[in-house]
Enzyme design. Structure first.
Site, mmCIF file in Angstrom:
data_model
loop_
_atom_site.group_PDB
_atom_site.id
_atom_site.type_symbol
_atom_site.label_atom_id
_atom_site.label_comp_id
_atom_site.label_asym_id
_atom_site.label_seq_id
_atom_site.Cartn_x
_atom_site.Cartn_y
_atom_site.Cartn_z
ATOM 1 N N PRO A 122 -15.148 -38.430 -29.242
ATOM 2 C CA PRO A 122 -15.642 -38.545 -30.604
ATOM 3 C C PRO A 122 -14.681 -39.321 -31.504
ATOM 4 O O PRO A 122 -13.503 -38.996 -31.596
ATOM 5 C CB PRO A 122 -15.759 -37.089 -31.056
ATOM 6 C CG PRO A 122 -16.042 -36.350 -29.804
ATOM 7 C CD PRO A 122 -15.262 -37.061 -28.747
ATOM 8 N N GLU A 123 -15.203 -40.358 -32.118
ATOM 9 C CA GLU A 123 -14.442 -41.146 -33.082
ATOM 10 C C GLU A 123 -15.086 -40.907 -34.449
ATOM 11 O O GLU A 123 -15.904 -40.011 -34.580
ATOM 12 C CB GLU A 123 -14.460 -42.627 -32.670
ATOM 13 C CG GLU A 123 -13.972 -42.825 -31.236
ATOM 14 C CD GLU A 123 -13.983 -44.291 -30.783
ATOM 15 O OE1 GLU A 123 -13.899 -45.184 -31.630
ATOM 16 O OE2 GLU A 123 -14.079 -44.519 -29.567
ATOM 17 N N HIS A 131 -17.669 -22.828 -21.869
ATOM 18 C CA HIS A 131 -16.623 -23.689 -22.441
ATOM 19 C C HIS A 131 -16.368 -23.408 -23.919
ATOM 20 O O HIS A 131 -15.699 -24.197 -24.574
ATOM 21 C CB HIS A 131 -16.983 -25.161 -22.223
ATOM 22 C CG HIS A 131 -17.038 -25.546 -20.776
ATOM 23 N ND1 HIS A 131 -18.036 -26.356 -20.262
ATOM 24 C CD2 HIS A 131 -16.243 -25.221 -19.741
ATOM 25 C CE1 HIS A 131 -17.830 -26.512 -18.954
ATOM 26 N NE2 HIS A 131 -16.751 -25.831 -18.615
ATOM 27 N N ARG A 151 -12.734 -29.915 -21.776
ATOM 28 C CA ARG A 151 -11.414 -30.427 -21.372
ATOM 29 C C ARG A 151 -10.240 -29.827 -22.137
ATOM 30 O O ARG A 151 -9.096 -30.206 -21.898
ATOM 31 C CB ARG A 151 -11.409 -31.946 -21.474
ATOM 32 C CG ARG A 151 -12.249 -32.557 -20.374
ATOM 33 C CD ARG A 151 -12.303 -34.059 -20.409
ATOM 34 N NE ARG A 151 -13.356 -34.488 -19.488
ATOM 35 C CZ ARG A 151 -13.866 -35.704 -19.423
ATOM 36 N NH1 ARG A 151 -13.428 -36.634 -20.237
ATOM 37 N NH2 ARG A 151 -14.790 -36.006 -18.569
ATOM 38 N N LYS A 174 4.020 -55.597 -40.054
ATOM 39 C CA LYS A 174 3.629 -54.956 -38.795
ATOM 40 C C LYS A 174 3.810 -55.920 -37.614
ATOM 41 O O LYS A 174 3.671 -57.118 -37.746
ATOM 42 C CB LYS A 174 2.173 -54.498 -38.873
ATOM 43 C CG LYS A 174 1.969 -53.297 -39.780
ATOM 44 C CD LYS A 174 2.617 -52.061 -39.200
ATOM 45 C CE LYS A 174 2.353 -50.816 -40.039
ATOM 46 N NZ LYS A 174 2.825 -50.928 -41.424
#
Length: 263
Positions: free
Chosen positions: A2-3, A92, A111, A148
């Site tokens: 998930p982003e 889970h 996970r 950067k």
DNA sequence: CTAAAATCCTGGTGGC
DNA sequence: TGCCACCAGGATTTTA
């Protein structure tokens, strides 16, 4: 996986059923999922009301009564479901928040990478995070790159640089901007950075419209995976020029790009 | 300083 | 069909 778009989708789905509810009890079965401590959750959460639910980067942020904040990070395989207390628990389920309406919020995470934090000082969790890509102004975005070094993609993945972008949307954004993910950021021209920000906003916005991407067996998102132009499309023809998409490892992440459209 | 690698985890996959 | 090594990946930590 998930982003930002997936977390945003979850937040929008949960906001209505959760805001205004009071937490009555907490069950938790995996200590590593709760860095601030399971006993602390069980002591401090009951009787707290959920005042608001928002997203900060890839975190869900619950504003609770009594000055507490509950943060949840789904990491790779986490998901949140609201189910009846009488419904069979899922194997889970790692942390379950019982509510005052016979339902409960279940944090499900095969996970075990996901994390739950309960804090009073929100900067303990979000203090080092970079700006939000959907609302950042162009000038501020250009300023982020001052001084950067390094390659573009690893920088985009760095949540202290900018939040919400993960492996999929980094690849898709670079493609949309026509910029090679390996480009050294010092060599990026102003015009390219402007294109990049537009691409990021466009890709994330479109992904949110599709309720995010549905990943493998765990995360039930939306339909954006049907619109990937490079991610997971190794050797398939570029949607723009038909050149086979390449896959390389960059910053120890699988990286997909069109060798012709991106330079 | 940067960069890469190891770490945490388990279900799915590919090879045999 | 069954077994098993290996892979994915977000963020942090360790090593070079």
């Amino acid at each position: 996986m998930p982003e930002l778009p997936e977390v945003e989708t979850v937040v929008r789905r949960l906001r209505r059923p959760l805001v205004g509810r009071t937490i009555t009890a907490v069950r938790a079965t995996w200590a590593n999922s709760v860095p601030t401590g399971i006993p602390h959750l069980q002591r401090a959460l009951p009787k707290r009301k959920i005042l608001s639910l928002n997203r900060r980067g890839k975190y869900l942020k619950f504003d609770l009564s009594g000055g507490y904040y509950l943060f949840i990070h789904l990491k790779m395989s986490g998901d949140l479901e609201i189910e009846g207390q009488s419904e069979a628990p899922h194997p889970h389920d790692r942390t379950v928040f019982q509510l005052d309406n016979k339902k409960e919020l279940r944090f499900r995470d095969p996970r075990k990478f996901g994390r739950v934090y309960l804090v009073k000082d929100e900067s303990r969790v979000t203090g080092k995070l970079g700006p939000e890509p959907l609302t950042i102004e162009e000038d501020s975005f250009l300023n982020l790159f001052k001084g950067k070094k390094g390659r573009l993609k690893p920088l985009l993945l760095n949540q202290e640089f900018i939040v919400g972008i993960g492996n999929i949307y980094a690849d898709e954004s670079c493609f949309e901007a026509g910029i090679h993910p390996k480009r050294k950021v010092q060599t990026l021209k102003k015009e390219e950075l402007q294109r990049l920000l537009k691409a990021i906003k466009q890709i994330l916005g479109k992904a949110i419209k599709f309720n995010g991407s549905t990943f493998d067996f765990v995360y039930r998102g939306g339909g954006f995976q049907n619109h990937f132009k490079v991610y997971d499309r190794k050797d398939e023809p570029c949607k723009r020029c038909k050149t086979p998409i390449k896959r390389i490892i960059l910053g120890s992440r699988s990286t997909h790009f069109c060798p012709k459209c991106q330079s």
